[in-house]
Scaffold this motif. Structure first.
Motif, mmCIF file in Angstrom:
data_model
loop_
_atom_site.group_PDB
_atom_site.id
_atom_site.type_symbol
_atom_site.label_atom_id
_atom_site.label_comp_id
_atom_site.label_asym_id
_atom_site.label_seq_id
_atom_site.Cartn_x
_atom_site.Cartn_y
_atom_site.Cartn_z
ATOM 1 N N PHE A 27 0.799 -1.225 0.000
ATOM 2 C CA PHE A 27 0.000 0.000 0.000
ATOM 3 C C PHE A 27 0.837 1.282 0.000
ATOM 4 C CE2 PHE A 27 -2.511 -3.262 2.277
ATOM 5 C CZ PHE A 27 -3.558 -3.369 1.376
ATOM 6 N N GLY A 28 2.169 1.154 0.069
ATOM 7 C CA GLY A 28 3.012 2.340 0.112
ATOM 8 C C GLY A 28 2.811 3.277 -1.061
ATOM 9 N N PRO A 29 2.842 2.766 -2.319
ATOM 10 C CA PRO A 29 2.618 3.678 -3.448
ATOM 11 C C PRO A 29 1.252 4.349 -3.427
ATOM 12 C CG PRO A 29 3.655 1.643 -4.184
ATOM 13 C CD PRO A 29 3.274 1.431 -2.754
ATOM 14 N N LEU A 30 0.252 3.651 -2.853
ATOM 15 C CA LEU A 30 -1.094 4.244 -2.784
ATOM 16 C C LEU A 30 -1.188 5.305 -1.694
ATOM 17 C CD1 LEU A 30 -3.187 0.954 -3.132
ATOM 18 C CD2 LEU A 30 -2.530 2.553 -4.930
ATOM 19 N N LEU A 31 -0.334 5.180 -0.665
ATOM 20 C CA LEU A 31 -0.379 6.125 0.448
ATOM 21 C C LEU A 31 0.494 7.355 0.213
ATOM 22 C CD1 LEU A 31 -0.168 3.603 3.431
ATOM 23 C CD2 LEU A 31 -2.210 4.734 2.541
ATOM 24 N N ALA A 32 1.258 7.354 -0.870
ATOM 25 C CA ALA A 32 2.136 8.502 -1.140
ATOM 26 C C ALA A 32 1.307 9.768 -1.268
ATOM 27 C CB ALA A 32 2.932 8.254 -2.414
ATOM 28 N N PRO A 33 1.571 10.798 -0.461
ATOM 29 C CA PRO A 33 0.730 11.998 -0.475
ATOM 30 C C PRO A 33 0.860 12.819 -1.758
ATOM 31 C CG PRO A 33 2.597 12.304 0.990
ATOM 32 C CD PRO A 33 2.612 10.864 0.565
ATOM 33 N N GLN A 34 1.980 12.679 -2.466
ATOM 34 C CA GLN A 34 2.192 13.452 -3.687
ATOM 35 C C GLN A 34 2.785 12.556 -4.766
ATOM 36 O OE1 GLN A 34 4.230 17.184 -3.078
ATOM 37 N NE2 GLN A 34 3.426 17.442 -1.010
ATOM 38 N N ASN A 35 2.834 13.088 -5.967
ATOM 39 C CA ASN A 35 3.463 12.360 -7.061
ATOM 40 C C ASN A 35 4.965 12.250 -6.789
ATOM 41 O OD1 ASN A 35 4.434 11.315 -9.424
ATOM 42 N ND2 ASN A 35 3.441 12.796 -10.766
#
Length: 295
Positions: A27-35
């Motif tokens: 889920f890390g890439p989905l939780l990234a707050p920005q691009n």
């Protein structure tokens, strides 16, 4: 074995940490707050509400890049360990049963892989096959496979001398049946220990290769790549390498802790642990419930 591992404090800590790392990969890439690839004019900014870990030299959000790069780093380590397991464990088991020719050939191949200069060989093969994570991890897994070969072979040799295996061979049982029925259960614990250790080694290898720019091309984020880019700007952000370095260290530590826990509960130590718990449970049962009130 899983219950025995979880019965140890070290086993529970290792499983909890590795489960958190696995969730980070999922889920890390989905939780990234920005691009994680988006640049901005706010280069080398300090930590703030908009950028919890600050920004890098191109103005990219460090936290987003750290979360997005977790999947690549973790999958790379798993590829190394599983490739080494597949290449090393099966020939190690079969070398005991398939005759002297197969044994001699596999032993010489193992010696050759051990003798190869690791980094130089990995760079040469990647130069031929192309700079990609899969190619890098397959090559790395092949170079690490002698560990599994030796562990599987040593465990199989110990089992092959047992009376029940010799009786099965005399009675005409096939090699496949002997391996499935008798050998695999005895070989599995040391292989599990080696697998847990190799996953930790895989994290170090993946981080080292990506630190050098091998396997993943920038601007794709990885923990090793973030560490390399942060080291170039220590005078501006001396704390920047701490986050990726801490993630790598904690993951490797948890893998080694899990390997120690598996080793502690397998074999004679595992049987002693089970017998000790049964003895304590029997003593508590014989003591009975404590009296409700004093005399």
């Amino acid at each position: 074995m899983v219950r025995r591992v979880l019965s140890l404090t070290t086993g529970r800590i290792a499983v909890a940490v590795l489960a958190a790392i696995a969730l980070l990969a999922l889920f890390g890439p989905l939780l990234a707050p920005q691009n994680p690839l988006a640049t901005s004019d706010h280069t080398l900014a300090a930590a703030s509400g908009g950028h919890w870990l600050g920004t890098d030299y191109l103005g990219r959000d460090v936290l987003s890049r750290l979360l997005d790069g977790s999947r690549v780093s973790i999958l790379g380590a798993l590829e190394v360990a599983l490739t080494a397991l597949a290449i090393g464990a099966v020939p190690g088991i079969l070398s005991v049963y398939l005759g002297r020719v197969f044994e001699w050939v596999t032993l010489r191949l193992t010696d050759t892989l051990v003798a190869l200069p690791f980094l130089l060989f990995a760079v040469a093969v990647i130069a031929l096959l192309g700079n990609g994570l899969t190619q890098a991890m397959l090559v790395t897994g092949a170079l690490v496979s002698p560990l599994f070969y030796r562990v599987a072979r040593a465990a199989t040799l110990a089992v092959a001398r047992s009376p029940y295996v010799e009786a099965a061979i005399v009675s005409g049982a096939s090699i496949g049946w002997i391996v499935r029925r008798h050998v695999w259960a005895k070989v599995l614990p040391p292989i599990a220990v080696a697998l847990a250790q190799t996953i930790g080694v895989g994290f170090v290898i993946v981080s080292s290769l990506t630190f050098l720019g091998i396997g993943v091309q920038p601007p794709a984020p990885t923990w090793g790549g973030l560490l390399a880019s942060d080291l170039g700007y220590l005078s501006h952000q001396p704390w920047a390498p701490l986050a990726p370095a801490l993630l790598i260290m904690v993951t490797v530590w948890a893998c080694n802790l899990l390997a120690d826990a598996i080793r502690d509960v397998s074999g004679e130590a595992g049987r002693a642990l089970v017998n000790d718990r049964k003895a304590r449970a029997n003593r508590r049962a014989e003591a009975g419930p404590a009296p409700a009130g004093g005399v």
